[in-house]
Design a protein around this motif. Structure first.
Motif, PDB file in Angstrom:
ATOM      1  N   ASP A  25       0.821  -1.212   0.000  1.00  0.00           N
ATOM      2  CA  ASP A  25       0.000   0.000   0.000  1.00  0.00           C
ATOM      3  C   ASP A  25       0.853   1.260   0.000  1.00  0.00           C
ATOM      4  OD1 ASP A  25      -2.358  -1.404  -0.044  1.00  0.00           O
ATOM      5  OD2 ASP A  25      -2.747  -1.201   2.107  1.00  0.00           O
ATOM      6  N   THR A  26       2.007   1.228   0.690  1.00  0.00           N
ATOM      7  CA  THR A  26       2.855   2.415   0.793  1.00  0.00           C
ATOM      8  C   THR A  26       4.025   2.383  -0.183  1.00  0.00           C
ATOM      9  OG1 THR A  26       4.125   1.406   2.587  1.00  0.00           O
ATOM     10  CG2 THR A  26       2.256   2.807   3.206  1.00  0.00           C
ATOM     11  N   LYS A  30       4.656   8.693  -1.771  1.00  0.00           N
ATOM     12  CA  LYS A  30       5.510   9.705  -1.176  1.00  0.00           C
ATOM     13  C   LYS A  30       5.274   9.707   0.330  1.00  0.00           C
ATOM     14  CE  LYS A  30       6.989  14.421  -1.497  1.00  0.00           C
ATOM     15  NZ  LYS A  30       6.907  15.702  -2.155  1.00  0.00           N
ATOM     16  N   MET A  31       6.347   9.700   1.088  1.00  0.00           N
ATOM     17  CA  MET A  31       6.259   9.647   2.542  1.00  0.00           C
ATOM     18  C   MET A  31       6.809  10.938   3.132  1.00  0.00           C
ATOM     19  SD  MET A  31       4.976   6.614   2.887  1.00  0.00           S
ATOM     20  CE  MET A  31       5.228   5.975   4.534  1.00  0.00           C
ATOM     21  N   GLU A  32       6.403  11.230   4.372  1.00  0.00           N
ATOM     22  CA  GLU A  32       6.914  12.408   5.062  1.00  0.00           C
ATOM     23  C   GLU A  32       7.096  12.097   6.541  1.00  0.00           C
ATOM     24  OE1 GLU A  32       3.962  15.293   4.081  1.00  0.00           O
ATOM     25  OE2 GLU A  32       2.449  14.419   5.387  1.00  0.00           O
ATOM     26  N   VAL A  70       4.974   8.603   7.378  1.00  0.00           N
ATOM     27  CA  VAL A  70       3.562   8.385   7.044  1.00  0.00           C
ATOM     28  C   VAL A  70       3.341   8.811   5.595  1.00  0.00           C
ATOM     29  CG1 VAL A  70       2.805   8.756   9.435  1.00  0.00           C
ATOM     30  CG2 VAL A  70       2.821  10.681   7.848  1.00  0.00           C
ATOM     31  N   PRO A  71       2.301   8.315   4.950  1.00  0.00           N
ATOM     32  CA  PRO A  71       2.016   8.755   3.586  1.00  0.00           C
ATOM     33  C   PRO A  71       1.804  10.273   3.547  1.00  0.00           C
ATOM     34  CG  PRO A  71       0.746   6.791   4.098  1.00  0.00           C
ATOM     35  CD  PRO A  71       1.383   7.247   5.381  1.00  0.00           C
ATOM     36  N   GLY A  73       0.566  13.874   3.212  1.00  0.00           N
ATOM     37  CA  GLY A  73      -0.772  14.439   3.323  1.00  0.00           C
ATOM     38  C   GLY A  73      -1.606  13.874   4.458  1.00  0.00           C
ATOM     39  N   THR A  74      -1.068  12.914   5.206  1.00  0.00           N
ATOM     40  CA  THR A  74      -1.858  12.311   6.281  1.00  0.00           C
ATOM     41  C   THR A  74      -1.451  12.745   7.679  1.00  0.00           C
ATOM     42  OG1 THR A  74      -0.446  10.345   6.450  1.00  0.00           O
ATOM     43  CG2 THR A  74      -2.290  10.241   4.885  1.00  0.00           C
ATOM     44  N   CYS A  75      -0.338  13.442   7.811  1.00  0.00           N
ATOM     45  CA  CYS A  75       0.203  13.780   9.127  1.00  0.00           C
ATOM     46  C   CYS A  75      -0.780  14.603   9.968  1.00  0.00           C
ATOM     47  CB  CYS A  75       1.527  14.522   8.971  1.00  0.00           C
ATOM     48  SG  CYS A  75       2.349  14.876  10.537  1.00  0.00           S
ATOM     49  N   ALA A  76      -1.290  15.679   9.416  1.00  0.00           N
ATOM     50  CA  ALA A  76      -2.178  16.563  10.189  1.00  0.00           C
ATOM     51  C   ALA A  76      -3.436  15.834  10.642  1.00  0.00           C
ATOM     52  CB  ALA A  76      -2.543  17.792   9.370  1.00  0.00           C
ATOM     53  N   SER A  77      -3.973  14.968   9.792  1.00  0.00           N
ATOM     54  CA  SER A  77      -5.192  14.246  10.169  1.00  0.00           C
ATOM     55  C   SER A  77      -4.928  13.227  11.281  1.00  0.00           C
ATOM     56  CB  SER A  77      -5.807  13.557   8.957  1.00  0.00           C
ATOM     57  OG  SER A  77      -4.959  12.532   8.479  1.00  0.00           O
ATOM     58  N   MET A  78      -3.665  12.867  11.465  1.00  0.00           N
ATOM     59  CA  MET A  78      -3.291  11.946  12.537  1.00  0.00           C
ATOM     60  C   MET A  78      -2.975  12.693  13.830  1.00  0.00           C
ATOM     61  SD  MET A  78      -0.803   9.515  10.259  1.00  0.00           S
ATOM     62  CE  MET A  78      -0.424   8.345  11.532  1.00  0.00           C
ATOM     63  N   GLY A  79      -2.985  14.019  13.779  1.00  0.00           N
ATOM     64  CA  GLY A  79      -2.680  14.828  14.957  1.00  0.00           C
ATOM     65  C   GLY A  79      -1.214  15.180  15.089  1.00  0.00           C
TER      66      GLY A  79
END
Length: 90
Positions: A25-26, A30-32, A70-71, A73-79
Motif C-alpha cells: 500500500d505504501t 511519497k512519505m513524510e 507516514v504517507p 498528506g496524512t500527518c495533520a489528520s493523525m494529529g
C-alpha cells in the motif's frame, strides 16, 4: 502436523500476508516525517532532541520529538506536525 501446529501456521501465514499488503500500500507512495504520532518504541529514527539515537527507542507515546514516516498528506489528520521539535534548552 498437529492441530495446534496447523493453527499456528495459518495464523503466521495471515500475519505475513497482511504485512506484505501493508507494505504494498505504501510502496512508491511519497512519505513524510510526521512528529508526535509515534507510539512508544515505534518511532522511525533518532530523536531530534537527543533523547535517544535510534529507531524504536522512544519511551513516550506521541512525543513531539519523535517521528514516524507516514504517507504524504496524512500527518495533520493523525494529529501530528511536519516541522521537527526544537531541542530542549540546556
Amino acid at each position: 502436523m498437529t492441530k495446534n501446529n496447523a493453527l499456528i501456521a495459518v495464523a503466521l501465514a495471515g500475519l505475513m500476508s497482511s504485512g506484505i499488503a501493508a507494505a504494498a500500500d505504501t510502496a512508491g507512495a511519497k512519505m513524510e516525517k510526521c512528529y508526535g504520532v509515534a507510539k512508544a518504541g515505534q518511532n522511525d529514527c533518532a530523536s531530534k532532541t537527543g533523547g535517544h539515537a535510534c529507531a524504536g527507542q522512544s519511551k513516550k507515546d506521541m512525543s513531539p520529538a519523535d517521528w514516524k514516516n507516514v504517507p504524504a498528506g496524512t500527518c495533520a489528520s493523525m494529529g501530528g506536525k511536519l516541522d521537527e521539535a526544537k531541542p530542549a534548552a540546556k
